[in-house]
Write a protein that holds these residues in place. Structure first.
Motif, PDB file in Angstrom:
ATOM      1  N   PHE A 188       0.824  -1.199   0.000  1.00  0.00           N
ATOM      2  CA  PHE A 188       0.000   0.000   0.000  1.00  0.00           C
ATOM      3  C   PHE A 188       0.867   1.262   0.000  1.00  0.00           C
ATOM      4  CE2 PHE A 188      -3.545  -2.663   1.395  1.00  0.00           C
ATOM      5  CZ  PHE A 188      -4.603  -2.056   0.728  1.00  0.00           C
ATOM      6  N   ALA A 189       0.295   2.314  -0.531  1.00  0.00           N
ATOM      7  CA  ALA A 189       0.980   3.606  -0.481  1.00  0.00           C
ATOM      8  C   ALA A 189       1.210   4.021   0.970  1.00  0.00           C
ATOM      9  CB  ALA A 189       0.144   4.663  -1.193  1.00  0.00           C
ATOM     10  N   GLN A 190       2.353   4.666   1.192  1.00  0.00           N
ATOM     11  CA  GLN A 190       2.675   5.129   2.539  1.00  0.00           C
ATOM     12  C   GLN A 190       1.609   6.104   3.030  1.00  0.00           C
ATOM     13  OE1 GLN A 190       5.350   3.649   3.697  1.00  0.00           O
ATOM     14  NE2 GLN A 190       5.307   4.527   5.747  1.00  0.00           N
ATOM     15  N   ASN A 191       1.347   6.061   4.340  1.00  0.00           N
ATOM     16  CA  ASN A 191       0.338   6.947   4.906  1.00  0.00           C
ATOM     17  C   ASN A 191       0.606   8.403   4.518  1.00  0.00           C
ATOM     18  OD1 ASN A 191      -1.964   7.438   6.557  1.00  0.00           O
ATOM     19  ND2 ASN A 191      -0.603   8.320   8.095  1.00  0.00           N
ATOM     20  N   GLY A 192      -0.429   9.075   4.068  1.00  0.00           N
ATOM     21  CA  GLY A 192      -0.314  10.450   3.606  1.00  0.00           C
ATOM     22  C   GLY A 192      -0.136  10.569   2.108  1.00  0.00           C
ATOM     23  N   GLN A 193       0.196   9.443   1.441  1.00  0.00           N
ATOM     24  CA  GLN A 193       0.413   9.463  -0.004  1.00  0.00           C
ATOM     25  C   GLN A 193      -0.652   8.684  -0.778  1.00  0.00           C
ATOM     26  OE1 GLN A 193       4.901   8.347   0.609  1.00  0.00           O
ATOM     27  NE2 GLN A 193       4.728   9.342  -1.378  1.00  0.00           N
ATOM     28  N   ALA A 194      -1.679   8.211  -0.077  1.00  0.00           N
ATOM     29  CA  ALA A 194      -2.692   7.379  -0.726  1.00  0.00           C
ATOM     30  C   ALA A 194      -3.355   8.059  -1.918  1.00  0.00           C
ATOM     31  CB  ALA A 194      -3.737   6.939   0.298  1.00  0.00           C
ATOM     32  N   PRO A 195      -3.764   9.329  -1.827  1.00  0.00           N
ATOM     33  CA  PRO A 195      -4.410   9.948  -2.997  1.00  0.00           C
ATOM     34  C   PRO A 195      -3.505   9.970  -4.229  1.00  0.00           C
ATOM     35  CG  PRO A 195      -4.858  11.232  -1.024  1.00  0.00           C
ATOM     36  CD  PRO A 195      -3.813  10.225  -0.647  1.00  0.00           C
ATOM     37  N   GLU A 196      -2.227  10.194  -4.017  1.00  0.00           N
ATOM     38  CA  GLU A 196      -1.268  10.250  -5.126  1.00  0.00           C
ATOM     39  C   GLU A 196      -1.139   8.898  -5.835  1.00  0.00           C
ATOM     40  OE1 GLU A 196       3.556  10.899  -5.689  1.00  0.00           O
ATOM     41  OE2 GLU A 196       2.604  11.456  -3.789  1.00  0.00           O
ATOM     42  N   PHE A 197      -1.356   7.805  -5.065  1.00  0.00           N
ATOM     43  CA  PHE A 197      -1.182   6.459  -5.615  1.00  0.00           C
ATOM     44  C   PHE A 197      -2.520   5.748  -5.833  1.00  0.00           C
ATOM     45  CE2 PHE A 197       3.052   7.311  -4.138  1.00  0.00           C
ATOM     46  CZ  PHE A 197       3.863   6.662  -5.055  1.00  0.00           C
ATOM     47  N   ALA A 198      -3.590   6.505  -5.927  1.00  0.00           N
ATOM     48  CA  ALA A 198      -4.923   5.900  -6.071  1.00  0.00           C
ATOM     49  C   ALA A 198      -4.995   4.949  -7.259  1.00  0.00           C
ATOM     50  CB  ALA A 198      -5.982   6.986  -6.202  1.00  0.00           C
ATOM     51  N   ASN A 199      -4.277   5.278  -8.339  1.00  0.00           N
ATOM     52  CA  ASN A 199      -4.313   4.462  -9.555  1.00  0.00           C
ATOM     53  C   ASN A 199      -2.914   4.066 -10.014  1.00  0.00           C
ATOM     54  OD1 ASN A 199      -7.274   4.673 -10.058  1.00  0.00           O
ATOM     55  ND2 ASN A 199      -6.770   6.848 -10.228  1.00  0.00           N
ATOM     56  N   LYS A 200      -1.988   3.941  -9.039  1.00  0.00           N
ATOM     57  CA  LYS A 200      -0.598   3.647  -9.366  1.00  0.00           C
ATOM     58  C   LYS A 200      -0.078   2.499  -8.503  1.00  0.00           C
ATOM     59  CE  LYS A 200       2.163   7.214  -9.550  1.00  0.00           C
ATOM     60  NZ  LYS A 200       2.792   8.499  -9.140  1.00  0.00           N
ATOM     61  N   ILE A 201       1.055   1.921  -8.940  1.00  0.00           N
ATOM     62  CA  ILE A 201       1.775   0.910  -8.166  1.00  0.00           C
ATOM     63  C   ILE A 201       2.803   1.616  -7.290  1.00  0.00           C
ATOM     64  CG2 ILE A 201       3.042  -1.268  -8.317  1.00  0.00           C
ATOM     65  CD1 ILE A 201       0.269  -1.249  -9.692  1.00  0.00           C
ATOM     66  N   TRP A 202       3.100   1.033  -6.136  1.00  0.00           N
ATOM     67  CA  TRP A 202       3.949   1.723  -5.175  1.00  0.00           C
ATOM     68  C   TRP A 202       5.357   1.992  -5.699  1.00  0.00           C
ATOM     69  CZ3 TRP A 202       4.296   4.952  -1.514  1.00  0.00           C
ATOM     70  CH2 TRP A 202       5.443   5.035  -0.718  1.00  0.00           C
ATOM     71  N   SER A 203       5.945   1.048  -6.446  1.00  0.00           N
ATOM     72  CA  SER A 203       7.329   1.259  -6.881  1.00  0.00           C
ATOM     73  C   SER A 203       7.554   0.667  -8.265  1.00  0.00           C
ATOM     74  CB  SER A 203       8.307   0.612  -5.895  1.00  0.00           C
ATOM     75  OG  SER A 203       8.322  -0.798  -6.048  1.00  0.00           O
ATOM     76  N   PRO A 204       8.532   1.204  -9.014  1.00  0.00           N
ATOM     77  CA  PRO A 204       8.864   0.616 -10.318  1.00  0.00           C
ATOM     78  C   PRO A 204       9.277  -0.844 -10.214  1.00  0.00           C
ATOM     79  CG  PRO A 204       9.842   2.799 -10.097  1.00  0.00           C
ATOM     80  CD  PRO A 204       9.297   2.437  -8.745  1.00  0.00           C
TER      81      PRO A 204
END
Length: 308
Positions: A188-204
């Motif tokens: 999961f996206a780190q706390n506080g960054q969830a909106p930024e990763f709503a439609n993305k994968i956490w890392s390349p």
């Protein structure tokens, strides 16, 4: 007697529910919802009467467990993500008879399993979300199987899947589908960054790893995938330690399986995690000309159990 007619790896992201509601996520998961509806269409076409869900949101700390109560109804709010799934109504019919049959065969094959047909325990959202889109008319009976297994070996989960298929084919008069309900990478996206990763994968790294796995599935390269599954589950942050995937592959024949996956909903990112809907053709495993799934599972895990 019975038949395993369809096997699928499915998403259950809670943003599917948000996708129904007015707000910034409305419509964002329509592709995933449509994928569930297509899988439902295939199941109905095949005459499926019961869906068995390997649920990576059902955490257990000992044994394997089957929730096969005759009926569930209620109003569900996720304890993990109450701002995603809140007050979601559900009503589902279970299949106590099949649940007991599955547990009996798993225990016979040395995988300690308990069937709960008289319980107040409701299914988790790894079961409830897919059934919202596939079973609102209560066409299917449903069984939920614990697949967030905290102290379990992946080889036991694979053997459980194999034993459950054996139980259906030898002791059940009906047609069944197996769903592995869980993601690929699940960081999961780190706390506080969830909106930024709503439609993305956490890392390349995780996105690249997931894409390579999907290509293996599309090629039917199960020997490679089964060999790498323990490390993929750990280093790829597999949801539920990927016990749902091991169960699914045990039922299909493990590394003896040779069919390509059919991608129903293409791989997508959700809150940092990697998601997909895919169907895996069910092939005959009754012949003895090649090693069957039980032999294959035992052989390949015997030397590598410490990796699990």
């Amino acid at each position: 007697m019975g038949k395993l007619a369809l096997v699928a790896k499915i998403t259950h992201v809670p943003s599917m529910y948000l996708s129904e509601l007015d707000g910034p996520q409305k419509g964002s998961r329509q592709s995933a919802i449509d994928g569930h509806k297509e899988i439902d269409r295939r199941c109905r076409e095949l005459g499926v009467d019961t869906i068995v869900v390997f649920d990576t949101h059902w955490l257990v700390n000992a044994n394997y467990h089957i929730n096969c109560a005759p009926h569930w109804a209620g109003n569900y709010t996720s304890n993990e993500l109450p701002h995603f799934i809140s007050n979601m109504e559900f009503e589902i019919d279970g299949n106590p008879e099949l649940g007991r049959i599955l547990a009996q065969e798993c225990n016979k094959q040395g995988v300690e399993t308990l069937a709960h047909d008289n319980t107040t325990l409701d299914p988790e959202y790894g079961t409830l979300v897919p059934m919202r889109y596939m079973n609102q008319d209560r066409h299917y009976k449903v069984i939920s199987v614990s697949a967030l297994c905290s102290v379990h070996y992946l080889n036991d989960s694979a053997r459980l899947g194999w034993a459950m298929r054996k139980a259906i084919e030898e002791h059940y008069d009906g047609t069944v589908a197996f769903f592995a309900s869980g993601s690929l990478s699940h960081r999961f996206a780190q706390n506080g960054q969830a909106p930024e990763f709503a439609n993305k994968i956490w890392s390349p790294f995780l996105e690249t790893l997931d894409h390579e796995v999907v290509e293996m599935w599309k090629r039917g390269d199960w020997k490679t995938f089964c060999d790498m599954l323990p490390e993929y589950a750990a280093k790829g942050h597999g949801e539920g330690f990927m016990h749902d995937t091991a169960m699914m592959l045990g039922a299909l024949g493990w590394s003896d399986y040779d069919q390509p996956a059919e991608i129903i909903t293409p791989y997508f990112g959700s809150s940092g995690t990697g998601q997909i809907n895919a169907i895996f053709p069910v092939t005959d495993q009754s012949g003895d000309a090649v090693p069957g799934p039980q032999a294959s599972i035992t052989r390949e895990f015997a030397a590598g159990a410490s990796r699990l």
